[in-house]
Design an enzyme around this catalytic site. Sequence first.
Site, mmCIF file in Angstrom:
data_model
loop_
_atom_site.group_PDB
_atom_site.id
_atom_site.type_symbol
_atom_site.label_atom_id
_atom_site.label_comp_id
_atom_site.label_asym_id
_atom_site.label_seq_id
_atom_site.Cartn_x
_atom_site.Cartn_y
_atom_site.Cartn_z
ATOM 1 N N GLU A 141 7.232 3.604 -0.544
ATOM 2 C CA GLU A 141 6.747 2.736 0.540
ATOM 3 C C GLU A 141 7.397 3.068 1.871
ATOM 4 O O GLU A 141 6.737 3.111 2.911
ATOM 5 C CB GLU A 141 6.982 1.262 0.192
ATOM 6 C CG GLU A 141 6.051 0.705 -0.885
ATOM 7 C CD GLU A 141 6.498 1.030 -2.302
ATOM 8 O OE1 GLU A 141 7.578 1.642 -2.466
ATOM 9 O OE2 GLU A 141 5.771 0.687 -3.248
ATOM 10 N N HIS B 175 6.303 -11.057 -7.300
ATOM 11 C CA HIS B 175 4.949 -10.658 -6.894
ATOM 12 C C HIS B 175 4.191 -11.783 -6.193
ATOM 13 O O HIS B 175 2.968 -11.726 -6.108
ATOM 14 C CB HIS B 175 4.135 -10.221 -8.121
ATOM 15 C CG HIS B 175 4.284 -8.777 -8.476
ATOM 16 N ND1 HIS B 175 5.484 -8.209 -8.795
ATOM 17 C CD2 HIS B 175 3.379 -7.773 -8.568
ATOM 18 C CE1 HIS B 175 5.309 -6.931 -9.085
ATOM 19 N NE2 HIS B 175 4.038 -6.636 -8.945
#
Lengths: 329, 326
Positions: free
Chosen positions: B57, B126
């Site tokens: 990322e 999440h």
Amino acid sequence: MRAPTGAPVTREHGLELLREMLRIRCFEDRCYQLYGQMKIRGFLHLYNGEEAVAVGAMRALRPSDAIVSTYREHGHAIARGIAMSKVMAELYGKQTGCSRGRGGSMHLFDASKRFYGGNAIVAGGLPIAVGLALAQKLQRESDISVCFFGDGAVAEGEFHESLNLASLWQLPALFLCENNLYAMGTALERAQSETDIAARARAYRIDAAAVDGMDVFAVEESVRGAAERIRHSGGPALLEMRTYRFRAHSMFDPQLYRDKAEIEAWQKKGPIITLTTRLKALGLMTEDDYQRLEREASAEVESAVQFAESSPWEPVEDLERFVYAERRA
Amino acid sequence: MTYRDAVREGIRDAMRTDPRVFLMGEDVGRYGGSYAVSRGLLEEFGPERIRDAPLSESAFVGAGIGAALGGLRPIVEVMTVNFSLLALDQIMNNAATLSHMSGGQVSVPVVIRLATGAGRQLAAQHSHSLEGWYAHIPGLRIAVPSTIDDARFMLAAALACPDPVLLFEHLYLYNMEGDLTPGLERVDLDHAAIRRGGRDVTLITYGWSLHKCLAAAEDLAKEGVEAEVLDLRTLRPLDDAAIMLSVRRTRRAVIVDEGWRSGSLSAEITTRIVEQAFYDLDAPVARVCTVEAPVPYAKHLEDAALPSPARISSAVRAVVTGSGAH
Ligand SMILES: Cc1ncc(C[n+]2csc(CCOP(=O)(O)OP(=O)(O)O)c2C)c(N)n1
Ligand SMILES: [Mg+2]
């Protein structure tokens, strides 16, 4: 065929490994059904095909070694000895689950088994494992820390920083890469400039090897050897377990990125089928033995389901418990 | 069409009209996007412009920033806001600063799309809603498409903007169905929008919470309480004028945000209302936010943790009746 000690395989050892793999397989297949019945929700990542890695590795480790895992960790948890009923209850979100319903499939914990959780951030567990190893070193313990992670994690900075730190500080960490050739839909060769993961560890001067992750004996032997070397030398090691996941990445994956033939070819090399064939060929096991193990596994899974079904929910009033440690007065 | 289709149409449109535009992120190509947003785009545009990135990322978000400096118009998809934390350094220390720090010599026209939010039993790691956090950072523009129209057209506005824009797509909205407003061709990144008119209280919100507010407003209407629902659309800059205009009229405000309340966007909006419209208020500003805990997996716990139409309605009742219990 030889067992990890170099001695020939015994019936007892072979059946034990098979039993453990069948327990996981049966558990995962039941989870698949239960997801369809909406009993299990959230993300569910099944371990079918990779059972040999968890079973071989856990058998070669000490109960006092520390484990850090991923979100595909049902197999790790079960092979570590966390009761299947507590794992299933967690997947149901029940109070009796191993994380009291707060973690679900991706966050199984059991501190008493030194199982420091499934981690849902890819590569997020590696630095934690390095820290556990640092604690072991500074406290002069002979235990080691073991971190499971996937091939996808190798692309993250946290992987490289963790390996460097563990090597630089000579920490007792075992990095166990489960290379199943895909990170979601991204094949290894489309994500890694160097696909030899062991070679990347060697660049950090870490003792590393690739292992046939479909061969439970090979896994057990390699982990036992690496763990011994780590305990002896203090420095880290990495093992790249070459394996394959038989099912989709998660329950939302139509698998557009690989074809059926590839999956079928790997299924023929699966860890359960190869061990079964070998044990039979060596005359160490009969079809009856296999049937019995399968029946026992499925009975255990059913009783885990019953336990989960009949367990209570965590009261809503307790929602904010455990945000901070509950110290004894 | 679904919200997902609308986002995909927006990407397709941008790719067709501007050769500088490309999409980059984890599993955007072969896999079709983790929320199936980019399905079919690889076939249409090829792997050069629908670019699968490894699990890196920080590197690929940073590469998006660099590519923007280099003259391209990248759309970087970070699978979810949770993983953007691994790229936070690039977003905060590079994307947000380069224009100002260089004395205006360079700008960073990158668009970063992120799925956000909870509600799917994905547990703590999440389920974050960090758009309010990002709205803390000068140099970034934060936009949240919460309707089919915005899902379809906000991307074009973001790409036309010379600054880094983060677009937050609530994962619960991808399956939402609706029709595009006929004749609509563009939207802006500057204005909040009233999604439902009302005289008694203003519900200030965005994202999935917008739809919870609209549901709560329907229920409240049956009790004779008319709630106005203001969709913020952009969290940075905030459309103060629209907020104050509505609050001055209804004289009451309830802010509904899936983020936590401490040090939050809802705290910021409350402060602005107090600073700018204090004497127009008939009741203290109220907030409905996510309970101050990591979001749990079990459904009954997650439901209790998140804003819900029921929690919103009771906050409104308290504000409207002046019982003050909120
Ligand atoms: C930092 C981060 N980025 C993205 C994701 C989304 N994601 C979850 S699993 C996964 C693939 C990981 O593949 P691998 O490490 O090979 O493990 P496997 O699933 O194959 O066991 C991705 C991209 C994530 N959880 N964390
Ligand atoms: Mg993998």
